[in-house]
Design a protein around this motif. Structure first.
Motif, mmCIF file in Angstrom:
data_model
loop_
_atom_site.group_PDB
_atom_site.id
_atom_site.type_symbol
_atom_site.label_atom_id
_atom_site.label_comp_id
_atom_site.label_asym_id
_atom_site.label_seq_id
_atom_site.Cartn_x
_atom_site.Cartn_y
_atom_site.Cartn_z
ATOM 1 N N SER A 14 0.790 -1.139 0.130
ATOM 2 C CA SER A 14 0.136 0.401 0.231
ATOM 3 C C SER A 14 1.141 0.979 -0.019
ATOM 4 O O SER A 14 0.856 1.991 -0.912
ATOM 5 C CB SER A 14 -0.411 0.305 1.246
ATOM 6 O OG SER A 14 -0.622 -0.267 2.044
ATOM 7 N N ALA A 15 2.061 1.160 0.623
ATOM 8 C CA ALA A 15 3.100 2.767 0.547
ATOM 9 C C ALA A 15 3.390 2.403 -0.972
ATOM 10 O O ALA A 15 3.578 3.811 -1.605
ATOM 11 C CB ALA A 15 4.361 1.951 1.531
ATOM 12 N N THR A 17 1.650 1.551 -3.422
ATOM 13 C CA THR A 17 0.452 1.897 -4.745
ATOM 14 C C THR A 17 0.303 3.271 -3.740
ATOM 15 O O THR A 17 -0.337 4.504 -4.918
ATOM 16 C CB THR A 17 -0.310 1.328 -3.876
ATOM 17 O OG1 THR A 17 -0.301 -0.164 -4.554
ATOM 18 C CG2 THR A 17 -1.552 2.115 -4.775
ATOM 19 N N ASP A 18 0.124 4.248 -2.636
ATOM 20 C CA ASP A 18 -0.058 5.664 -2.646
ATOM 21 C C ASP A 18 1.126 6.384 -3.114
ATOM 22 O O ASP A 18 0.732 7.382 -3.530
ATOM 23 C CB ASP A 18 0.384 5.522 -1.115
ATOM 24 C CG ASP A 18 -1.080 4.645 -0.524
ATOM 25 O OD1 ASP A 18 -1.422 4.762 -1.237
ATOM 26 O OD2 ASP A 18 -1.242 4.806 0.993
ATOM 27 N N LYS A 19 2.343 5.920 -2.819
ATOM 28 C CA LYS A 19 3.643 6.848 -3.972
ATOM 29 C C LYS A 19 3.051 6.534 -5.299
ATOM 30 O O LYS A 19 3.331 8.190 -5.510
ATOM 31 C CB LYS A 19 5.152 6.069 -3.442
ATOM 32 C CG LYS A 19 5.959 5.942 -2.493
ATOM 33 C CD LYS A 19 6.752 7.085 -2.451
ATOM 34 C CE LYS A 19 7.600 7.332 -0.865
ATOM 35 N NZ LYS A 19 6.898 8.468 -0.107
ATOM 36 N N LYS A 21 0.619 6.518 -6.866
ATOM 37 C CA LYS A 21 -0.850 7.537 -6.784
ATOM 38 C C LYS A 21 -0.649 8.561 -6.737
ATOM 39 O O LYS A 21 -0.938 9.681 -7.656
ATOM 40 C CB LYS A 21 -1.727 6.680 -6.290
ATOM 41 C CG LYS A 21 -2.754 5.480 -6.657
ATOM 42 C CD LYS A 21 -3.816 5.403 -6.178
ATOM 43 C CE LYS A 21 -3.913 5.151 -4.940
ATOM 44 N NZ LYS A 21 -5.790 4.791 -4.598
ATOM 45 N N GLY A 22 0.184 9.560 -5.534
ATOM 46 C CA GLY A 22 0.814 10.693 -5.974
ATOM 47 C C GLY A 22 1.105 11.586 -6.909
ATOM 48 O O GLY A 22 1.502 12.853 -6.919
ATOM 49 N N ASN A 23 1.467 10.713 -7.958
ATOM 50 C CA ASN A 23 2.209 10.975 -9.575
ATOM 51 C C ASN A 23 1.633 10.711 -10.556
ATOM 52 O O ASN A 23 0.839 9.572 -10.677
ATOM 53 C CB ASN A 23 3.823 11.186 -9.997
ATOM 54 C CG ASN A 23 4.579 11.635 -9.320
ATOM 55 O OD1 ASN A 23 4.534 12.807 -9.083
ATOM 56 N ND2 ASN A 23 5.903 11.335 -8.907
ATOM 57 N N ARG A 24 0.342 11.570 -11.037
ATOM 58 C CA ARG A 24 -0.253 10.881 -11.711
ATOM 59 C C ARG A 24 0.370 11.196 -13.301
ATOM 60 O O ARG A 24 1.445 11.840 -13.870
ATOM 61 C CB ARG A 24 -1.476 13.269 -12.310
ATOM 62 C CG ARG A 24 -2.545 12.473 -13.303
ATOM 63 C CD ARG A 24 -3.892 11.746 -12.335
ATOM 64 N NE ARG A 24 -4.329 10.477 -13.230
ATOM 65 C CZ ARG A 24 -4.715 9.759 -13.011
ATOM 66 N NH1 ARG A 24 -4.636 8.786 -11.427
ATOM 67 N NH2 ARG A 24 -5.246 9.292 -13.972
ATOM 68 N N GLY A 73 -4.089 -3.118 -2.574
ATOM 69 C CA GLY A 73 -2.551 -2.498 -2.774
ATOM 70 C C GLY A 73 -0.734 -3.074 -3.575
ATOM 71 O O GLY A 73 -0.074 -2.709 -3.598
ATOM 72 N N GLN A 163 11.063 4.242 3.583
ATOM 73 C CA GLN A 163 9.982 4.639 3.430
ATOM 74 C C GLN A 163 8.580 3.053 2.813
ATOM 75 O O GLN A 163 7.723 4.339 2.536
ATOM 76 C CB GLN A 163 9.718 5.326 1.896
ATOM 77 C CG GLN A 163 10.885 7.039 2.578
ATOM 78 C CD GLN A 163 11.128 7.800 1.512
ATOM 79 O OE1 GLN A 163 10.142 8.454 1.276
ATOM 80 N NE2 GLN A 163 12.145 8.669 1.432
#
Ligand code: DHB
Ligand code: FE
Length: 288
Positions: A14-15, A17-19, A21-24, A73, A163
């Motif tokens: 999930s970390a 995936t979140d990273k 998703k933060g950058n389109r 994720g 991270q």
């Protein structure tokens, strides 16, 4: 023997995936090209279904698994292990400089810059055998490139990336740094040797691997991005000659040109020289 800690898929997945998703992200793919690719993918998938007479039960299991990979994720994990090596290979065939390899899900930009020579950020009690990793960045004509950037990131000796450590509290930039080559194009990095690494397999990616009786191991590796103005960015990995899983990487990302064979230096510390050769930027489509 120490036990290797296993990063949980839920945590590091999930970390990652979140990273991501933060950058389109986007691509300039035309409708025609999209149509051609989608049609070929589906046609070839259809061929596999007919060839193996895939059953309805198998189709439903696939559907359930696809949903679970997303809910958990784990798309960055699964895609970077099982698909990315095809993309990388296909994109790098026209180049003659140092070979690339997959980026994997754990790159973070803007790691601290330590100049041309330095020690990777690490904890005071960082476990692992010391390694001096040095070399030169050159162009195709063999000239050293001043001010080339060498980004290095790798797992610790338990297989965790800072991270993406599922709450273990590893310092933010642990075993991540950027170096800039000196006037001759040289760099020298002191770090620790990472251990072989199990991709997180306590979730749907693990179920996938178990379903065909596979294993989740990657050989010990260093991740690198190397570039310079006007030069192609190479994203690559370096492995250790004779190391476990070098010949059987779950991610299929080892290339023979990408292995290191460190030997003790005068001070008794393992040391290895690896020179990078950068292609000029020649085809805009292939600039990573
Ligand atoms: C994965 C992890 C890596 O360190 C790597 O290099 C490639 C893939 C993963 O967990 O998906
Ligand atoms: Fe990795």
């Amino acid at each position: 023997m120490s036990t290797t800690a296993i990063p949980s898929a839920a945590g590091s997945g999930s970390a990652a995936t979140d990273k991501f998703k933060g950058n389109r992200v986007s691509s300039d793919t035309s409708k025609e090209r999209a149509a051609a690719i989608y049609k070929d993918v589906l046609t070839k998938l259809g061929e596999v279904i007919f060839e193996h007479e895939v059953t309805y039960a198998e189709y439903r299991v696939l559907k359930q698994w696809l949903i679970e990979i997303g809910d958990g994720g784990e798309w960055p994990l699964w895609l970077d292990v099982f698909l990315e090596h095809f993309i990388e290979d296909s994109n790098s065939r026209i180049f003659t400089g140092t070979k690339g390899s997959i980026e994997g899900p754990y790159y973070v930009p803007d790691a601290p810059n330590l100049g041309s020579k330095g020690t990777m950020p690490m904890r005071e009690d960082e476990k692992g055998t010391a390694l001096v990793f040095k070399g030169q960045v050159r162009d195709l004509d063999g000239a050293g490139i001043e001010g080339a950037t060498v980004e290095l990131w790798h797992a610790d000796s338990d297989g965790y990336y800072s991270q993406f450590d599922a709450g273990l509290g590893i310092p933010e930039w642990n075993l991540r740094a950027t170096f800039s080559t000196d006037a001759e194009g040289n760099y020298e990095i002191t770090t620790i040797q990472p251990a072989p690494y199990q991709i997180p397999h306590d979730g749907p990616t693990g179920e996938f691997i178990a379903s065909y009786d596979g294993h989740p191991w990657r050989p010990a590796h260093l991740h690198l991005k190397v570039t310079a103005p006007g030069k192609r960015l190479i994203t690559t990995q370096l492995y250790f000659q004779g190391g476990q899983w070098v010949d059987d990487d779950v991610a299929g990302a080892v290339k023979p040109e990408l292995t290191l064979d460190p030997k003790p230096n005068a001070a008794g510390v393992d040391e290895v020289t690896y020179d990078f050769v950068l292609d000029p930027v020649s085809d805009a489509r292939y600039v990573a």
